[in-house]
Design an enzyme around this catalytic site. Structure first.
Site, PDB file in Angstrom:
ATOM      1  N   PHE A 134       0.832  -1.091   0.161  1.00  0.00           N
ATOM      2  CA  PHE A 134       0.124  -0.114   0.077  1.00  0.00           C
ATOM      3  C   PHE A 134       0.844   1.344  -0.080  1.00  0.00           C
ATOM      4  CE2 PHE A 134      -2.598   3.497   1.591  1.00  0.00           C
ATOM      5  CZ  PHE A 134      -3.647   3.369   0.737  1.00  0.00           C
ATOM      6  N   ASP A 219       9.707   2.984   1.506  1.00  0.00           N
ATOM      7  CA  ASP A 219       8.397   3.804   1.893  1.00  0.00           C
ATOM      8  C   ASP A 219       8.211   3.592   3.629  1.00  0.00           C
ATOM      9  OD1 ASP A 219       5.937   4.774   2.723  1.00  0.00           O
ATOM     10  OD2 ASP A 219       4.762   4.136   0.948  1.00  0.00           O
ATOM     11  N   LYS A 248       2.984  10.907   7.293  1.00  0.00           N
ATOM     12  CA  LYS A 248       2.205  10.819   8.284  1.00  0.00           C
ATOM     13  C   LYS A 248       2.739  11.593   9.519  1.00  0.00           C
ATOM     14  CE  LYS A 248       0.268   6.690   6.994  1.00  0.00           C
ATOM     15  NZ  LYS A 248      -1.235   6.912   6.530  1.00  0.00           N
TER      16      LYS A 248
HETATM   17  C1  LIG Z   1       3.199   3.014   3.441  1.00  0.00           C
HETATM   18  C2  LIG Z   1       2.260   3.838   2.998  1.00  0.00           C
HETATM   19  N1  LIG Z   1       2.399   4.517   1.956  1.00  0.00           N
HETATM   20  C3  LIG Z   1       1.621   5.609   1.423  1.00  0.00           C
HETATM   21  C4  LIG Z   1       0.566   6.089   2.169  1.00  0.00           C
HETATM   22  C5  LIG Z   1      -0.245   7.272   1.666  1.00  0.00           C
HETATM   23  O1  LIG Z   1      -0.147   8.248   2.354  1.00  0.00           O
HETATM   24  P1  LIG Z   1      -1.473   9.517   2.218  1.00  0.00           P
HETATM   25  O2  LIG Z   1      -2.657   8.656   2.600  1.00  0.00           O
HETATM   26  O3  LIG Z   1      -1.009  10.467   3.107  1.00  0.00           O
HETATM   27  O4  LIG Z   1      -1.391   9.832   0.853  1.00  0.00           O
HETATM   28  C6  LIG Z   1       0.176   5.454   3.343  1.00  0.00           C
HETATM   29  C7  LIG Z   1      -0.979   5.599   3.897  1.00  0.00           C
HETATM   30  O5  LIG Z   1      -1.522   4.980   4.630  1.00  0.00           O
HETATM   31  C8  LIG Z   1       1.111   4.076   3.850  1.00  0.00           C
HETATM   32  O6  LIG Z   1       0.712   3.477   4.858  1.00  0.00           O
END
Ligand SMILES: Cc1ncc(COP(=O)(O)O)c(C=O)c1O
Length: 395
Positions: A134, A219, A248
């Protein structure tokens, strides 16, 4: 009190609770009932709701300057990029807003580096991703999602992304070729249910990337900032990626702040005019982000995640041993993915029962729920939360 207005688009199926106030690990709904927040904004609230030091910085900045756009310099951005650079050990930092934007930034950087530096022919660059990932919701990102809800009817998919099984080094090695610019992964897959890779996996991924001149992009949007008991989850395996993606908790639970950090040879390929965002690096975000980095640099949140994480694991093990509905769980630091016995209830039902007991949790998929409270929840509140979780399980 109504959950949402008729005008709220239906892209979320929110839990039936309307939150109006937050403090530390607690939130209050519009009827005055308090809950322990064990989702913490998917780790955006690692420092808890309204952390006084972050709020103070935000208030001050709100009264001073909030936005200039990058057409001009602002007096807070440099301190922010310095702080993230020091935290990550990388030369350059590119600020954006939400997490998905930072992931997009990483993908664009990898493609440009692939063509310009690695010499991959134009439009042939490949980026390897992991199944069950994700990384956000943009068209390109959902193009390498396995979740049908995320990609179906949003085609055509963006080409150039090659998914491999997470944890399988043989498949990864067989997939890397001369057109591979980067491997993009979560060091621990959060939304997949807190999936921790097998020992040695991330190190081998690192070695393979180095051997084949492929950039490793991790990530750490959800796994970073102390959640696992270390600043970055990749530290558990002593893996240093070529690029960190952060988001986040970088925004202190106050506003969206994200960034990528990498060395000059990689992130330096982006030149003026090739990428940007009106709000990216704005003074308010920069001030808040600088404070968030300062807080995490103190080390206290990592220590707390470790300590309370042990308490969380003990409570979950105990419940599992007593056969009251936990089939399996995975935990690291203050982060757990818990598989509820599907014959007992779905993950969604478990979350609804937890709500009745006064604890906020969220299912990831099927019968799996995730627990990720603020890192400074404290032993007593965690104890109360786990007692409520157990009661919800038995409902
Ligand atoms: C690992 C990871 N990458 C990217 C995102 C996307 O972040 P955003 O919701 O701020 O676009 C999330 C969101 O849950 C995430 O958990």
């Amino acid at each position: 009190m109504s959950v949402e207005s008729k005008t709220t688009a239906r892209n979320y199926s929110s839990m039936p609770v309307t939150i109006a106030e937050g403090k530390g690990s607690w939130v209050k709904d519009t009827d005055g009932k308090w809950y322990i927040d064990c989702l913490a904004g998917y780790s955006a609230n690692n420092f808890g709701h309204l952390h006084p030091e972050i709020v103070e910085v935000a208030h001050h900045q709100l009264d001073t300057l909030t936005l200039t756009a990058r057409a001009f310099m602002n007096d807070r951005l440099g301190a922010f990029t310095d702080a993230v650079s020091e935290l990550t050990g990388k030369d350059l930092v590119l600020p954006m807003n939400g997490g998905a934007e930072a992931v997009e930034t990483a993908l664009k950087t990898a493609r440009k580096w692939g063509e310009l530096v690695k010499g991959i022919p134009e439009d042939r660059t490949e980026i390897i991703t992991a199944r069950n990932n994700f990384h956000g919701r943009t068209i390109s990102i959902v193009s390498f999602s396995d979740d049908e809800d995320a990609y179906k009817n949003f085609g055509p998919k963006t080409p150039g992304f090659i998914p491999v099984e997470y944890g399988n080094v043989k498949e990864l090695e067989a997939t890397i070729n001369e057109n591979t610019a980067a491997v993009l992964m979560e060091p621990i897959q959060g939304e997949a249910g807190v999936i921790i890779p097998p020992d040695g996996y991330l190190q081998t991924v690192r070695e393979l990337c180095t051997k084949h001149n492929v950039k490793l992009i991790l990530d750490e949007i959800q796994s970073g900032f102390g959640r696992t008991g270390k600043t970055f989850a990749s530290e558990h395996w002593n893996v240093n990626p070529d690029m960190y993606i952060l988001g986040k908790a970088l925004g202190g639970g106050i506003m969206p702040v994200s960034a990528v950090a990498a060395n000059e040879d990689f992130l330096g390929v982006l030149k003026p005019g090739e990428h940007g965002s009106t709000y990216g690096g704005n003074p308010l975000a920069a001030a808040i982000g600088t404070k968030a980095v300062e807080l995490i640099q103190r080390g206290e949140f990592q220590e707390k995640a470790k300590r309370y994480g042990e308490q969380l694991r003990e409570r979950l093990s105990d419940m599992q041993n007593r056969n009251i509905g936990i089939v399996a769980f995975r935990s690291i630091g203050l982060w757990a993915g818990i598989d509820i016995d599907p014959s007992l209830k779905t993950g969604k039902q478990m979350c609804l029962d937890a709500l009745q007991e006064g604890i906020l949790i969220k299912d990831t998929h099927g019968s799996t729920v995730r627990i990720s409270p603020p890192l400074n929840i404290g032993s007593m509140d965690l104890d109360v939360a786990m007692t409520r979780f157990e009661k919800a399980l038995e409902r």
